[in-house]
Design a protein around this motif. Structure first.
Motif, short mmCIF file in Angstrom:
data_model
loop_
_atom_site.label_atom_id
_atom_site.label_comp_id
_atom_site.label_asym_id
_atom_site.label_seq_id
_atom_site.Cartn_x
_atom_site.Cartn_y
_atom_site.Cartn_z
N SER A 57 0.84 -1.21 0.00
CA SER A 57 0.00 0.00 0.00
C SER A 57 0.88 1.26 0.00
CB SER A 57 -0.97 0.00 1.18
OG SER A 57 -0.27 0.00 2.39
N ARG A 58 1.99 1.20 0.68
CA ARG A 58 2.93 2.33 0.67
C ARG A 58 3.50 2.52 -0.73
NH1 ARG A 58 8.53 2.29 1.90
NH2 ARG A 58 9.25 4.40 2.24
N ALA A 59 3.81 1.41 -1.42
CA ALA A 59 4.33 1.49 -2.79
C ALA A 59 3.29 2.10 -3.71
CB ALA A 59 4.73 0.10 -3.27
N ALA A 60 2.03 1.72 -3.55
CA ALA A 60 0.97 2.28 -4.39
C ALA A 60 0.83 3.78 -4.14
CB ALA A 60 -0.34 1.56 -4.11
N GLN A 61 0.90 4.18 -2.88
CA GLN A 61 0.80 5.60 -2.56
C GLN A 61 1.97 6.38 -3.14
OE1 GLN A 61 0.89 6.43 1.62
NE2 GLN A 61 0.22 8.55 1.37
N LEU A 62 3.17 5.84 -3.02
CA LEU A 62 4.34 6.51 -3.58
C LEU A 62 4.24 6.61 -5.11
CD1 LEU A 62 7.17 4.92 -1.41
CD2 LEU A 62 6.52 7.34 -1.47
N LYS A 63 3.68 5.59 -5.73
CA LYS A 63 3.53 5.60 -7.18
C LYS A 63 2.54 6.68 -7.61
CE LYS A 63 2.80 2.42 -11.01
NZ LYS A 63 2.48 1.04 -11.37
N ARG A 64 1.45 6.82 -6.83
CA ARG A 64 0.48 7.87 -7.12
C ARG A 64 1.09 9.26 -6.96
NH1 ARG A 64 -3.05 4.47 -4.30
NH2 ARG A 64 -2.71 5.65 -2.38
N LEU A 65 2.01 9.39 -6.00
CA LEU A 65 2.65 10.68 -5.77
C LEU A 65 3.76 10.98 -6.78
CD1 LEU A 65 2.88 10.62 -1.87
CD2 LEU A 65 1.33 11.98 -3.27
N GLY A 66 4.13 9.99 -7.58
CA GLY A 66 5.13 10.20 -8.62
C GLY A 66 6.54 9.78 -8.24
N ALA A 67 6.72 9.18 -7.07
CA ALA A 67 8.04 8.72 -6.63
C ALA A 67 8.21 7.27 -7.07
CB ALA A 67 8.17 8.87 -5.12
N ARG A 68 8.49 7.10 -8.34
CA ARG A 68 8.53 5.76 -8.92
C ARG A 68 9.66 4.89 -8.36
NH1 ARG A 68 4.07 5.21 -11.81
NH2 ARG A 68 3.54 6.96 -13.13
N GLU A 69 10.82 5.45 -8.17
CA GLU A 69 11.96 4.66 -7.67
C GLU A 69 11.71 4.16 -6.25
OE1 GLU A 69 15.41 2.62 -7.94
OE2 GLU A 69 14.40 3.72 -9.54
N GLU A 70 11.19 5.05 -5.39
CA GLU A 70 10.86 4.63 -4.02
C GLU A 70 9.74 3.60 -4.01
OE1 GLU A 70 11.12 7.78 -4.93
OE2 GLU A 70 12.84 8.55 -3.81
N ALA A 71 8.79 3.75 -4.93
CA ALA A 71 7.69 2.79 -5.03
C ALA A 71 8.23 1.42 -5.46
CB ALA A 71 6.64 3.29 -6.03
N ARG A 72 9.18 1.43 -6.39
CA ARG A 72 9.77 0.17 -6.83
C ARG A 72 10.49 -0.52 -5.68
NH1 ARG A 72 14.40 -1.72 -8.25
NH2 ARG A 72 15.51 0.25 -8.06
N ARG A 73 11.21 0.25 -4.87
CA ARG A 73 11.91 -0.33 -3.72
C ARG A 73 10.94 -0.88 -2.69
NH1 ARG A 73 15.98 4.59 -3.34
NH2 ARG A 73 17.43 3.97 -4.96
N ALA A 74 9.85 -0.16 -2.43
CA ALA A 74 8.84 -0.64 -1.48
C ALA A 74 8.20 -1.92 -1.98
CB ALA A 74 7.80 0.44 -1.23
N ALA A 75 7.93 -2.00 -3.27
CA ALA A 75 7.35 -3.22 -3.84
C ALA A 75 8.34 -4.38 -3.73
CB ALA A 75 6.95 -2.98 -5.29
N ALA A 76 9.62 -4.10 -3.92
CA ALA A 76 10.64 -5.16 -3.79
C ALA A 76 10.71 -5.64 -2.35
CB ALA A 76 11.99 -4.64 -4.25
N ARG A 77 10.60 -4.73 -1.39
CA ARG A 77 10.59 -5.15 0.02
C ARG A 77 9.36 -6.00 0.32
NH1 ARG A 77 12.81 0.04 0.98
NH2 ARG A 77 10.73 0.92 1.24
N ALA A 78 8.22 -5.63 -0.25
CA ALA A 78 6.99 -6.42 -0.06
C ALA A 78 7.15 -7.82 -0.65
CB ALA A 78 5.81 -5.70 -0.69
N ASP A 79 7.75 -7.90 -1.82
CA ASP A 79 8.00 -9.22 -2.42
C ASP A 79 8.93 -10.06 -1.55
OD1 ASP A 79 6.39 -8.64 -4.58
OD2 ASP A 79 8.08 -8.00 -5.87
N ALA A 80 9.96 -9.44 -0.99
CA ALA A 80 10.89 -10.16 -0.12
C ALA A 80 10.18 -10.66 1.14
CB ALA A 80 12.07 -9.25 0.25
N LEU A 81 9.30 -9.83 1.69
CA LEU A 81 8.56 -10.26 2.89
C LEU A 81 7.63 -11.43 2.56
CD1 LEU A 81 7.76 -6.77 4.42
CD2 LEU A 81 9.15 -8.55 5.47
N ASP A 82 7.00 -11.39 1.39
CA ASP A 82 6.15 -12.52 0.98
C ASP A 82 6.97 -13.79 0.81
OD1 ASP A 82 3.60 -11.48 1.01
OD2 ASP A 82 3.74 -10.71 -1.05
#
Length: 101
Positions: A57-82
Protein backbone atom coordinates in the motif's frame (compact mmCIF):
# COMPACT_ATOMS: atom_id res chain seq x y z
CA UNK A 1 54.64 -57.13 39.01
CA UNK A 2 54.17 -58.22 35.43
CA UNK A 3 50.42 -58.76 36.00
CA UNK A 4 49.78 -55.01 36.63
CA UNK A 5 50.56 -53.96 33.05
CA UNK A 6 47.20 -54.92 31.47
CA UNK A 7 45.36 -53.10 34.27
CA UNK A 8 47.44 -50.00 33.61
CA UNK A 9 46.23 -50.05 30.02
CA UNK A 10 42.61 -51.01 30.60
CA UNK A 11 41.70 -48.68 33.47
CA UNK A 12 42.72 -45.39 31.78
CA UNK A 13 40.99 -46.46 28.57
CA UNK A 14 37.85 -47.39 30.51
CA UNK A 15 37.95 -44.10 32.40
CA UNK A 16 38.40 -42.09 29.21
CA UNK A 17 35.54 -43.92 27.51
CA UNK A 18 33.25 -43.33 30.49
CA UNK A 19 34.08 -39.63 30.62
CA UNK A 20 33.57 -39.26 26.89
CA UNK A 21 30.20 -41.01 26.97
CA UNK A 22 29.08 -38.96 29.98
CA UNK A 23 30.12 -35.74 28.25
CA UNK A 24 28.20 -36.65 25.12
CA UNK A 25 25.06 -37.46 27.10
CA UNK A 26 25.37 -34.25 29.08
CA UNK A 27 25.85 -32.29 25.86
CA UNK A 28 22.74 -33.86 24.34
CA UNK A 29 20.68 -32.98 27.42
CA UNK A 30 21.85 -29.37 27.30
CA UNK A 31 21.08 -29.01 23.58
CA UNK A 32 17.60 -30.53 23.74
CA UNK A 33 15.72 -27.49 25.16
CA UNK A 34 17.31 -25.22 22.54
CA UNK A 35 16.14 -27.52 19.74
CA UNK A 36 12.61 -27.63 21.13
CA UNK A 37 12.52 -23.85 21.38
CA UNK A 38 13.54 -23.54 17.74
CA UNK A 39 10.76 -25.90 16.65
CA UNK A 40 8.10 -23.85 18.46
CA UNK A 41 8.49 -21.22 15.77
CA UNK A 42 10.46 -18.04 15.68
CA UNK A 43 8.96 -17.15 12.33
CA UNK A 44 5.53 -15.49 12.08
CA UNK A 45 4.15 -15.74 8.53
CA UNK A 46 0.97 -13.78 9.36
CA UNK A 47 3.01 -10.86 10.66
CA UNK A 48 5.27 -10.98 7.59
CA UNK A 49 2.24 -10.94 5.30
CA UNK A 50 0.80 -7.93 7.16
CA UNK A 51 4.10 -6.09 6.74
CA UNK A 52 4.14 -7.00 3.04
CA UNK A 53 0.59 -5.65 2.65
CA UNK A 54 1.60 -2.40 4.35
CA UNK A 55 4.63 -2.10 2.05
CA UNK A 56 2.44 -2.71 -1.03
CA UNK A 57 0.00 0.00 0.00
CA UNK A 58 2.93 2.33 0.67
CA UNK A 59 4.33 1.49 -2.79
CA UNK A 60 0.97 2.28 -4.39
CA UNK A 61 0.80 5.60 -2.56
CA UNK A 62 4.34 6.51 -3.58
CA UNK A 63 3.53 5.60 -7.18
CA UNK A 64 0.48 7.87 -7.12
CA UNK A 65 2.65 10.68 -5.77
CA UNK A 66 5.13 10.20 -8.62
CA UNK A 67 8.04 8.72 -6.63
CA UNK A 68 8.53 5.76 -8.92
CA UNK A 69 11.96 4.66 -7.67
CA UNK A 70 10.86 4.63 -4.02
CA UNK A 71 7.69 2.79 -5.03
CA UNK A 72 9.77 0.17 -6.83
CA UNK A 73 11.91 -0.33 -3.72
CA UNK A 74 8.84 -0.64 -1.48
CA UNK A 75 7.35 -3.22 -3.84
CA UNK A 76 10.64 -5.16 -3.79
CA UNK A 77 10.59 -5.15 0.02
CA UNK A 78 6.99 -6.42 -0.06
CA UNK A 79 8.00 -9.22 -2.42
CA UNK A 80 10.89 -10.16 -0.12
CA UNK A 81 8.56 -10.26 2.89
CA UNK A 82 6.15 -12.52 0.98
CA UNK A 83 9.02 -14.85 0.06
CA UNK A 84 10.11 -15.04 3.70
CA UNK A 85 6.54 -15.82 4.78
CA UNK A 86 6.34 -18.67 2.23
CA UNK A 87 9.74 -19.98 3.36
CA UNK A 88 8.57 -19.96 6.98
CA UNK A 89 5.39 -21.84 6.14
CA UNK A 90 7.34 -24.38 4.09
CA UNK A 91 9.89 -24.82 6.89
CA UNK A 92 7.11 -25.50 9.40
CA UNK A 93 5.63 -28.16 7.11
CA UNK A 94 8.92 -29.89 6.33
CA UNK A 95 10.44 -29.84 9.83
CA UNK A 96 11.17 -33.33 11.10
CA UNK A 97 11.07 -34.32 14.78
CA UNK A 98 14.36 -34.42 16.67
CA UNK A 99 16.30 -37.68 16.59
CA UNK A 100 15.03 -40.27 19.05
CA UNK A 101 11.55 -38.88 19.57
Amino acid sequence: MHHATPARRILPALLATTLLAGGLLLGQAAAAPAAEAAVSGTCHPEQLRRQAHAERSRAAQLKRLGAREEARRAAARADALDRRARQCERADEVVSPPFGR
